[in-house]
Design a protein around this motif. Structure first.
Motif, PDB file in Angstrom:
ATOM      1  N   SER A 150     -13.771   4.342  14.864  1.00 35.51           N
ATOM      2  CA  SER A 150     -13.211   2.988  14.923  1.00 35.51           C
ATOM      3  C   SER A 150     -12.010   2.901  15.852  1.00 35.51           C
ATOM      4  CB  SER A 150     -12.816   2.533  13.516  1.00 35.51           C
ATOM      5  OG  SER A 150     -11.953   3.480  12.892  1.00 35.51           O
ATOM      6  N   ARG A 151     -11.814   1.677  16.399  1.00 33.18           N
ATOM      7  CA  ARG A 151     -10.661   1.378  17.238  1.00 33.18           C
ATOM      8  C   ARG A 151      -9.762   0.390  16.496  1.00 33.18           C
ATOM      9  NH1 ARG A 151     -11.117   5.440  20.702  1.00 33.18           N
ATOM     10  NH2 ARG A 151      -9.289   4.464  21.663  1.00 33.18           N
ATOM     11  N   THR A 152      -8.680  -0.019  17.115  1.00 36.98           N
ATOM     12  CA  THR A 152      -7.760  -0.975  16.496  1.00 36.98           C
ATOM     13  C   THR A 152      -8.520  -2.231  16.075  1.00 36.98           C
ATOM     14  OG1 THR A 152      -5.915  -0.146  17.824  1.00 36.98           O
ATOM     15  CG2 THR A 152      -5.661  -2.324  16.837  1.00 36.98           C
ATOM     16  N   ARG A 153      -8.330  -2.631  14.817  1.00 38.03           N
ATOM     17  CA  ARG A 153      -9.137  -3.726  14.281  1.00 38.03           C
ATOM     18  C   ARG A 153      -8.493  -4.268  13.009  1.00 38.03           C
ATOM     19  NH1 ARG A 153      -9.902   0.789  12.070  1.00 38.03           N
ATOM     20  NH2 ARG A 153     -11.247   1.278  10.303  1.00 38.03           N
ATOM     21  N   ILE A 154      -9.108  -5.309  12.451  1.00 37.41           N
ATOM     22  CA  ILE A 154      -8.677  -5.902  11.187  1.00 37.41           C
ATOM     23  C   ILE A 154      -9.364  -5.162  10.051  1.00 37.41           C
ATOM     24  CG2 ILE A 154      -8.540  -8.045   9.868  1.00 37.41           C
ATOM     25  CD1 ILE A 154      -9.297  -9.374  12.699  1.00 37.41           C
ATOM     26  N   LYS A 155      -8.610  -4.843   9.006  1.00 38.90           N
ATOM     27  CA  LYS A 155      -9.180  -4.197   7.827  1.00 38.90           C
ATOM     28  C   LYS A 155      -8.724  -4.941   6.566  1.00 38.90           C
ATOM     29  CE  LYS A 155     -11.127  -0.837   7.118  1.00 38.90           C
ATOM     30  NZ  LYS A 155     -12.580  -0.620   6.860  1.00 38.90           N
ATOM     31  N   THR A 156      -9.577  -4.902   5.547  1.00 34.03           N
ATOM     32  CA  THR A 156      -9.233  -5.424   4.229  1.00 34.03           C
ATOM     33  C   THR A 156      -8.748  -4.264   3.369  1.00 34.03           C
ATOM     34  OG1 THR A 156     -10.927  -7.136   4.410  1.00 34.03           O
ATOM     35  CG2 THR A 156     -10.089  -6.643   2.203  1.00 34.03           C
ATOM     36  N   LEU A 157      -7.589  -4.432   2.725  1.00 36.91           N
ATOM     37  CA  LEU A 157      -7.041  -3.374   1.890  1.00 36.91           C
ATOM     38  C   LEU A 157      -7.779  -3.295   0.566  1.00 36.91           C
ATOM     39  CD1 LEU A 157      -3.203  -3.901   2.399  1.00 36.91           C
ATOM     40  CD2 LEU A 157      -4.730  -2.344   3.628  1.00 36.91           C
ATOM     41  N   ILE A 158      -7.997  -2.067   0.097  1.00 35.13           N
ATOM     42  CA  ILE A 158      -8.506  -1.897  -1.258  1.00 35.13           C
ATOM     43  C   ILE A 158      -7.365  -2.196  -2.231  1.00 35.13           C
ATOM     44  CG2 ILE A 158     -10.243  -0.215  -0.533  1.00 35.13           C
ATOM     45  CD1 ILE A 158      -8.505   1.963  -1.774  1.00 35.13           C
ATOM     46  N   GLU A 159      -7.719  -2.509  -3.461  1.00 31.94           N
ATOM     47  CA  GLU A 159      -6.697  -2.925  -4.429  1.00 31.94           C
ATOM     48  C   GLU A 159      -5.704  -1.805  -4.727  1.00 31.94           C
ATOM     49  OE1 GLU A 159      -5.886  -6.113  -5.873  1.00 31.94           O
ATOM     50  OE2 GLU A 159      -6.896  -6.266  -3.932  1.00 31.94           O
ATOM     51  N   GLN A 160      -6.143  -0.552  -4.707  1.00 34.58           N
ATOM     52  CA  GLN A 160      -5.212   0.542  -4.980  1.00 34.58           C
ATOM     53  C   GLN A 160      -4.119   0.608  -3.927  1.00 34.58           C
ATOM     54  OE1 GLN A 160      -5.058   2.525  -7.811  1.00 34.58           O
ATOM     55  NE2 GLN A 160      -3.064   2.894  -6.873  1.00 34.58           N
ATOM     56  N   THR A 161      -4.474   0.364  -2.675  1.00 31.23           N
ATOM     57  CA  THR A 161      -3.464   0.356  -1.623  1.00 31.23           C
ATOM     58  C   THR A 161      -2.490  -0.791  -1.828  1.00 31.23           C
ATOM     59  OG1 THR A 161      -5.004   1.380  -0.046  1.00 31.23           O
ATOM     60  CG2 THR A 161      -3.090   0.237   0.874  1.00 31.23           C
ATOM     61  N   ARG A 162      -2.998  -1.963  -2.204  1.00 31.76           N
ATOM     62  CA  ARG A 162      -2.116  -3.096  -2.458  1.00 31.76           C
ATOM     63  C   ARG A 162      -1.187  -2.793  -3.633  1.00 31.76           C
ATOM     64  NH1 ARG A 162      -4.040  -7.717  -4.103  1.00 31.76           N
ATOM     65  NH2 ARG A 162      -2.436  -8.960  -3.072  1.00 31.76           N
ATOM     66  N   LYS A 163      -1.716  -2.148  -4.663  1.00 32.70           N
ATOM     67  CA  LYS A 163      -0.876  -1.771  -5.804  1.00 32.70           C
ATOM     68  C   LYS A 163       0.184  -0.750  -5.393  1.00 32.70           C
ATOM     69  CE  LYS A 163      -4.444  -2.628  -9.301  1.00 32.70           C
ATOM     70  NZ  LYS A 163      -5.392  -1.988 -10.264  1.00 32.70           N
ATOM     71  N   ASP A 164      -0.214   0.214  -4.575  1.00 31.89           N
ATOM     72  CA  ASP A 164       0.734   1.233  -4.110  1.00 31.89           C
ATOM     73  C   ASP A 164       1.869   0.611  -3.306  1.00 31.89           C
ATOM     74  OD1 ASP A 164      -0.797   3.195  -5.290  1.00 31.89           O
ATOM     75  OD2 ASP A 164      -1.738   3.863  -3.427  1.00 31.89           O
ATOM     76  N   ASN A 165       1.562  -0.442  -2.544  1.00 28.88           N
ATOM     77  CA  ASN A 165       2.557  -1.063  -1.680  1.00 28.88           C
ATOM     78  C   ASN A 165       3.315  -2.204  -2.345  1.00 28.88           C
ATOM     79  OD1 ASN A 165       1.690   0.727   0.207  1.00 28.88           O
ATOM     80  ND2 ASN A 165       0.783  -0.770   1.587  1.00 28.88           N
ATOM     81  N   ALA A 166       2.893  -2.572  -3.553  1.00 24.70           N
ATOM     82  CA  ALA A 166       3.531  -3.713  -4.229  1.00 24.70           C
ATOM     83  C   ALA A 166       5.002  -3.456  -4.511  1.00 24.70           C
ATOM     84  CB  ALA A 166       2.790  -4.027  -5.531  1.00 24.70           C
ATOM     85  N   ARG A 167       5.407  -2.190  -4.606  1.00 23.49           N
ATOM     86  CA  ARG A 167       6.807  -1.878  -4.898  1.00 23.49           C
ATOM     87  C   ARG A 167       7.750  -2.374  -3.808  1.00 23.49           C
ATOM     88  NH1 ARG A 167       4.418   2.731  -2.875  1.00 23.49           N
ATOM     89  NH2 ARG A 167       5.654   4.049  -1.439  1.00 23.49           N
ATOM     90  N   PHE A 168       7.218  -2.635  -2.625  1.00 22.61           N
ATOM     91  CA  PHE A 168       8.046  -3.116  -1.523  1.00 22.61           C
ATOM     92  C   PHE A 168       8.154  -4.649  -1.500  1.00 22.61           C
ATOM     93  CE2 PHE A 168       6.117   0.879   0.157  1.00 22.61           C
ATOM     94  CZ  PHE A 168       7.277   1.638   0.148  1.00 22.61           C
ATOM     95  N   PHE A 169       7.378  -5.311  -2.345  1.00 21.38           N
ATOM     96  CA  PHE A 169       7.344  -6.770  -2.374  1.00 21.38           C
ATOM     97  C   PHE A 169       7.820  -7.258  -3.747  1.00 21.38           C
ATOM     98  CE2 PHE A 169       4.458  -5.522   0.936  1.00 21.38           C
ATOM     99  CZ  PHE A 169       4.512  -6.522   1.895  1.00 21.38           C
TER     100      PHE A 169
END
Length: 260
Positions: A150-169
């Motif tokens: 794959s090259r640079t592109r748009i991706k949809t995050l899985i829910e675990q990634t969103r949960k992991d990053n929620a601490r920053f929001f």
């Protein structure tokens, strides 16, 4: 793939900074690939220290960020452009115009992704790419199942990634569902890749991508096929590796003239 097991993040940061310093001294206009997250922070801290105390020069260097959220307004404190600025580029003398990141606010995102690839190629490609790794093996935002080409592109995050990053929001509801990320093929084009992983929570992930099969379910496993990939881990992250003793022996007996 070279696996180096070190006592902790301070030693990892110093060794990665050694590689970047050596690169800049032989090629002042080097192109660096920058990652966000907690893993690269010791590297950025050490590079900033060397700039401030020893004059390590970034004035001719360029840098490309791995990824960016889609839809965060310019200047949002959790946009990766802002994170990289705070954590690293504002602390050294790199020209802000030479720091590039994907455009997550573009009206035409596919065109912006293609333009980002063009920008990397126009500067001769990335000389050294810093990476972290997610607990599911993602690098950049190449989630499980990503194409290895794959090259640079748009991706949809899985829910675990969103949960992991929620601490920053403020809450998980504020974490975007979509990102722009360099692809695995883009990352593999870098001449040297340095991946950092620390802590027991990364132990199974490290074993999966270092000693498991090359498979899209674990995106980082593609680095087994890279011509110059260096994996810097601490003892906790190394705790599940079958060949840990061999990796230690190899590094301890490495010729003095051979850098990572």
């Amino acid at each position: 793939m070279e696996v180096v097991i070190l006592p902790g993040s301070k030693q990892i940061g110093a060794l990665a900074a050694d590689a970047i310093e050596a690169l800049l001294r032989r090629k002042p206009n080097a192109v660096l690939g920058l990652a966000t997250g907690s893993s690269p922070l010791p590297v950025y801290d050490e590079l900033a220290r060397r700039h401030q105390e020893k004059g390590l020069d970034f004035s001719q260097a360029h840098a490309f960020a791995l990824d960016e959220y889609v839809g965060l307004e310019p200047g949002h404190p959790e946009s990766y452009r802002e994170v990289i600025r705070r954590e690293f580029t504002d602390r050294v003398n790199i020209d802000p115009a030479n720091v590039h990141s994907p455009d997550g606010t573009a009206a035409d995102l596919p065109a912006a992704c293609e333009a980002y690839e063009d920008s990397i190629r126009a500067l001769g490609g990335v000389d050294l790419q810093i990476l972290g790794v997610g607990t599911d093996g993602h690098i950049g935002f190449n989630e499980p199942g990503s194409s290895l080409a794959s090259r640079t592109r748009i991706k949809t995050l899985i829910e675990q990634t969103r949960k992991d990053n929620a601490r920053f929001f403020k809450s998980i509801d504020d974490v975007p569902h979509h990102v722009v990320t360099q692809g695995l093929g883009t990352i593999m084009d870098a001449r040297h890749v340095v991946l950092i992983a620390t802590g027991a929570q990364k132990a199974q992930t490290v074993r999966d991508f270092v000693e498991g099969p090359v498979a899209a379910i674990c995106a980082a496993s593609v680095l087994q096929m890279h011509q110059h990939a260096t994996i810097l881990i601490d003892e906790a992250a190394a705790s599940s590796l079958k060949l840990a003793d061999y990796y230690r022996h190899t590094y301890d007996n490495k010729p003095k003239w051979q850098s990572i």
